[in-house]
Motif scaffolding. Structure first.
Motif, PDB file in Angstrom:
ATOM      1  N   LEU A 522      -1.216  -4.118  -8.136  1.00 46.44           N
ATOM      2  CA  LEU A 522      -0.773  -2.946  -7.386  1.00 46.44           C
ATOM      3  C   LEU A 522      -0.528  -3.380  -5.946  1.00 46.44           C
ATOM      4  O   LEU A 522      -1.445  -3.854  -5.278  1.00 46.44           O
ATOM      5  CB  LEU A 522      -1.829  -1.841  -7.435  1.00 46.44           C
ATOM      6  CG  LEU A 522      -2.374  -1.471  -8.817  1.00 46.44           C
ATOM      7  CD1 LEU A 522      -3.434  -0.386  -8.681  1.00 46.44           C
ATOM      8  CD2 LEU A 522      -1.272  -1.017  -9.748  1.00 46.44           C
ATOM      9  N   ARG A 523       0.701  -3.226  -5.470  1.00 46.77           N
ATOM     10  CA  ARG A 523       1.039  -3.587  -4.089  1.00 46.77           C
ATOM     11  C   ARG A 523       1.171  -2.298  -3.283  1.00 46.77           C
ATOM     12  O   ARG A 523       2.085  -1.504  -3.516  1.00 46.77           O
ATOM     13  CB  ARG A 523       2.324  -4.408  -4.047  1.00 46.77           C
ATOM     14  CG  ARG A 523       2.145  -5.790  -4.656  1.00 46.77           C
ATOM     15  CD  ARG A 523       3.359  -6.679  -4.479  1.00 46.77           C
ATOM     16  NE  ARG A 523       4.396  -6.360  -5.442  1.00 46.77           N
ATOM     17  CZ  ARG A 523       5.541  -5.763  -5.148  1.00 46.77           C
ATOM     18  NH1 ARG A 523       5.778  -5.401  -3.905  1.00 46.77           N
ATOM     19  NH2 ARG A 523       6.439  -5.517  -6.070  1.00 46.77           N
ATOM     20  N   ILE A 524       0.219  -2.107  -2.353  1.00 45.95           N
ATOM     21  CA  ILE A 524       0.093  -0.846  -1.624  1.00 45.95           C
ATOM     22  C   ILE A 524       0.183  -1.108  -0.130  1.00 45.95           C
ATOM     23  O   ILE A 524      -0.379  -2.084   0.371  1.00 45.95           O
ATOM     24  CB  ILE A 524      -1.271  -0.167  -1.939  1.00 45.95           C
ATOM     25  CG1 ILE A 524      -1.505  -0.127  -3.448  1.00 45.95           C
ATOM     26  CG2 ILE A 524      -1.319   1.233  -1.348  1.00 45.95           C
ATOM     27  CD1 ILE A 524      -0.558   0.757  -4.199  1.00 45.95           C
ATOM     28  N   PRO A 525       0.856  -0.230   0.641  1.00 48.56           N
ATOM     29  CA  PRO A 525       0.843  -0.381   2.105  1.00 48.56           C
ATOM     30  C   PRO A 525      -0.581  -0.278   2.641  1.00 48.56           C
ATOM     31  O   PRO A 525      -1.406   0.473   2.115  1.00 48.56           O
ATOM     32  CB  PRO A 525       1.703   0.794   2.592  1.00 48.56           C
ATOM     33  CG  PRO A 525       2.525   1.195   1.415  1.00 48.56           C
ATOM     34  CD  PRO A 525       1.710   0.888   0.205  1.00 48.56           C
ATOM     35  N   LEU A 526      -0.859  -1.048   3.704  1.00 48.90           N
ATOM     36  CA  LEU A 526      -2.196  -1.023   4.286  1.00 48.90           C
ATOM     37  C   LEU A 526      -2.548   0.346   4.840  1.00 48.90           C
ATOM     38  O   LEU A 526      -3.699   0.768   4.835  1.00 48.90           O
ATOM     39  CB  LEU A 526      -2.305  -2.058   5.408  1.00 48.90           C
ATOM     40  CG  LEU A 526      -2.456  -3.513   4.965  1.00 48.90           C
ATOM     41  CD1 LEU A 526      -2.433  -4.423   6.169  1.00 48.90           C
ATOM     42  CD2 LEU A 526      -3.732  -3.708   4.178  1.00 48.90           C
TER      43      LEU A 526
END
Length: 671
Positions: A522-526
């Motif tokens: 899962l690639r999520i904005p910080l």
């Protein structure tokens, strides 16, 4: 001034205690002889029971007392810790949470059933006749304590503390009045007494400290060992104003003089220093409601927008005005960075919840499961953490149910009996990547494709890439389970994952190797609040590209633009990078500038170029959500307000990179 609701404060503290109890029990499950963990669980149960009784949660206090009693026997060596005892207390912890949230009589039958199971677990150990532990060695302690003057007015009864000390062993109690005002100014509700207790007990020093656990922050307490001496047992003389004591209760009187090593009672002059030290310790952390942080974040966002407007106005003003603008810009930037740090929490707070989930899934499925966590110190915005909880639950349950094999199947295929589920987190270019990996059977692509065709999700014999086939598992209603169980089979879990990650402006990557396992990233904005952006112009509109995704900027002349028509590639250090003409994508209807720019963006290993007319510069971007009418527009992830009051759209780099990949694939097919 508003004061916090004491009941709500208790519920918050109880939630922390329950979390400590759960962590301690799960750790104890791996090492049943760990005395430190046993003591830690006992202290947490003791604190929860006492706090519950203090705030009127009588049902909670009564229920917790039984679990505390069992762990008291375990730590004294009267009962050996077993997996069954720990499991029942773990179940009891869930019931305690219910009693905290909604104390009512309707929960009593459930509690009675749990306590019956706990009693059976303890009796099973006793019937096994474990070896009787050696009697612990007794030690002598001198306990000196005094309470604040308003202690009794606040509900603290010193006689109860003395009784608890007597329960630990044999004791001699002496009372002293270091400061006693005259009768004309004496307040009956004030406490002026101090006590010295000589105690012989087999309990450790921590057990004595536990007696004062609820008042330790406000009192003066000194616990020191006594040197070996000759003692005689005599009936205790009742303390001044104390309740009657049974004549047969015997306590300790020391004949030998008090050794010089014993600290003298704390003098009155030392009280301010002690109070200052306690105040400093209390100031190390402050509990702040999450909604207040959200409100402060909104105010910081408005300040950033106002500062942007001020900078634009100051560009046409005198030197002094520009200097003030620069100072405010610096301060607002520091405030923004500080605010972002306040909102960041370690992802370990999220990973910790899954230890219990995996424990319960192992008992439910009969599988042997090992949970491994990595990168727990990686920090993510608290809002992201809260919204990731449900998706990760679905992914972990899916890995256990569909991915991991039974112990017999794993041994037959040459694998260890215990299946492994790994949760990891790391930061990369302005986003956090959370990975769920298992070493199970992997995803059967043919089965996924067949199920998708039979469900009408794809046309028969449709040409799909490997990633497109794997992404089918996130379609609504999709499931390859043969039967509906408590864990899976209804096809709703993975759909929830996809919707949540899309709402977070993230992306999902799936990889699998048959027979070796699967990995979902899962690639999520910080953060979801403020980002550094690159402001660009396309035609007459302005757009923001997240600066964390920008690799470099190139110039694209009109001649190169014309030469690249039909192939949309640029050569960048011996590699071809596809690019998208945003002017065509957004249908601006304008002619290109003479010298266009290419902004190369990336998400991981994939890159794509965005052709823009002008690069304006960096911009502190306060993200505003799109309206419900535009929620399905995948090209944009939000909007922001510029210094002149106009609106700029924020580009969704993930979808743009995906579009670039699709464009590249079409060019290859056409070629």
């Amino acid at each position: 001034m508003s004061f916090p609701d004491p009941i709500q404060v208790f519920r918050t503290e109880a939630a922390e205690l329950l979390e400590q109890i759960e962590i301690g029990l799960l750790d104890l499950m791996h090492d049943l002889s760990n005395k430190d963990q046993i003591d830690a669980v006992f202290r947490s149960l003791h604190t929860l029971k006492g706090s519950g009784a203090m705030f009127g949660f009588e049902a909670l206090a009564a229920f917790t007392h039984h679990c505390e009693t069992v762990f008291d026997k375990v730590r004294k060596g009267e009962v050996a810790a077993t997996v069954e005892i720990v499991s029942v207390v773990l179940e009891s912890k869930d019931h305690m949470r219910l009693l905290v949230e909604r104390p009512s009589d309707e929960l009593e039958p459930v509690g009675a059933k749990i306590l019956a199971n706990l009693h059976r677990a303890v009796e099973a150990v006793k019937n096994g006749e474990p070896a009787t532990p050696a009697a612990p060695k007794e030690a002598a302690w001198r306990v000196r304590f005094s309470l604040p003057r308003n202690a009794m007015a606040n509900g603290t009864n010193p006689l109860g503390l003395l009784d608890e000390l007597r329960d630990l062993g044999t004791a001699t109690i002496k009372v002293d009045f270091p400061t006693l005002p005259s009768l004309d100014v004496l307040d009956p509700s004030d406490l002026h007494a101090a006590w010295t207790v000589d105690l012989v007990t087999a309990q450790p020093k921590s057990a004595i400290e536990d007696v004062f656990i609820f008042v330790m922050d406000d009192m003066e307490l000194d616990i020191a060992p006594l040197r070996a001496a000759t003692f005689t047992i005599q009936p205790e003389k009742p303390a001044v104003a104390a309740q009657p004591v049974a004549a047969e209760r015997a306590t300790l009187t020391e004949n030998a003089p008090v050794p010089a090593a014993v600290p003298a009672p704390v003098q009155k002059d030392a009280a301010p220093a002690a109070a200052d030290a306690k105040q400093n310790r209390a100031a190390e952390s402050v509990r702040v409601p999450a909604e207040r942080l959200d409100e402060l974040m909104d105010r910081v966002g408005e300040l950033v927008i106002a500062q942007s407007r001020l900078r634009q106005l100051a560009g046409h003003a005198d030197i002094q005005m520009r200097a003030v603008s620069e100072d405010i810009e610096r301060l607002s930037g520091e405030l923004r960075d500080t605010m972002m740090v306040l909102r960041m929490v370690p992802v370990g707070t999220l990973f910790g919840r899954f230890r219990r989930l995996v424990h319960d899934l192992a008992r439910e499925t009969g599988k042997v499961i090992e949970l491994v966590t990595e990168g727990e110190t990686t920090e993510v915005d608290k809002t992201v953490i809260e919204r990731l909880a449900d998706p990760l639950v679905h992914l972990v349950r899916n890995s256990v149910d569909h991915g991991l094999e039974t112990p017999e199947q794993r041994l037959a295929s040459g694998k260890p009996q215990a299946g492994r589920v790994t949760l990891s987190a790391r930061q990369a270019s302005g986003e956090v990547i959370i990975t769920i990996k298992d070493d199970g059977r992997g995803i059967d692509r043919d089965r996924v494709r067949a199920k998708a065709e039979s469900s009408g999700l794809i046309a028969p014999n449709a040409v799909l890439s490997d990633q497109e086939v794997l992404q089918l598992i996130f379609q609504p209603g999709f499931s390859t389970a043969q039967a509906v169980t408590n864990l899976s089979g209804r096809g709703v879990g993975m759909d929830v994952v996809k919707k949540t990650i899309d709402a977070l402006r993230g992306a999902i990557d799936v990889s699998t190797v048959p027979g070796e396992g699967s990995e979902i990233s899962l690639r999520i904005p910080l953060t979801l609040a403020i980002i550094e952006g690159l402001l660009v112009r396309v035609g007459g509109g302005r757009y923001v590209i997240p600066l964390s995704a920008v690799e470099e900027c190139l110039e694209l002349s009109l001649e190169e633009d014309l030469r690249s028509r039909g192939r949309s590639f640029i050569s960048l250090r011996d590699s071809l990078v596809p690019f998208i003409r945003l002017r065509d994508l957004f249908r601006t209807g304008t002619k290109p500038d003479p010298f266009q720019k290419v902004v190369v963006i990336s998400t991981g290993a994939e890159r794509v170029g965005l052709v823009v007319d002008q690069i304006i510069g960096d911009h502190q971007t306060v993200i505003k959500a799109m309206s419900k009418l535009h929620h399905d527009v995948a090209t944009f992830s939000g909007a922001t307000i510029l210094g002149d009051g106009s609106v700029a759209l924020i580009l969704d780099v993930v979808h743009l990179v995906a579009a670039g990949q699709q464009q590249e694939a079409q060019m290859r097919i056409a070629g």
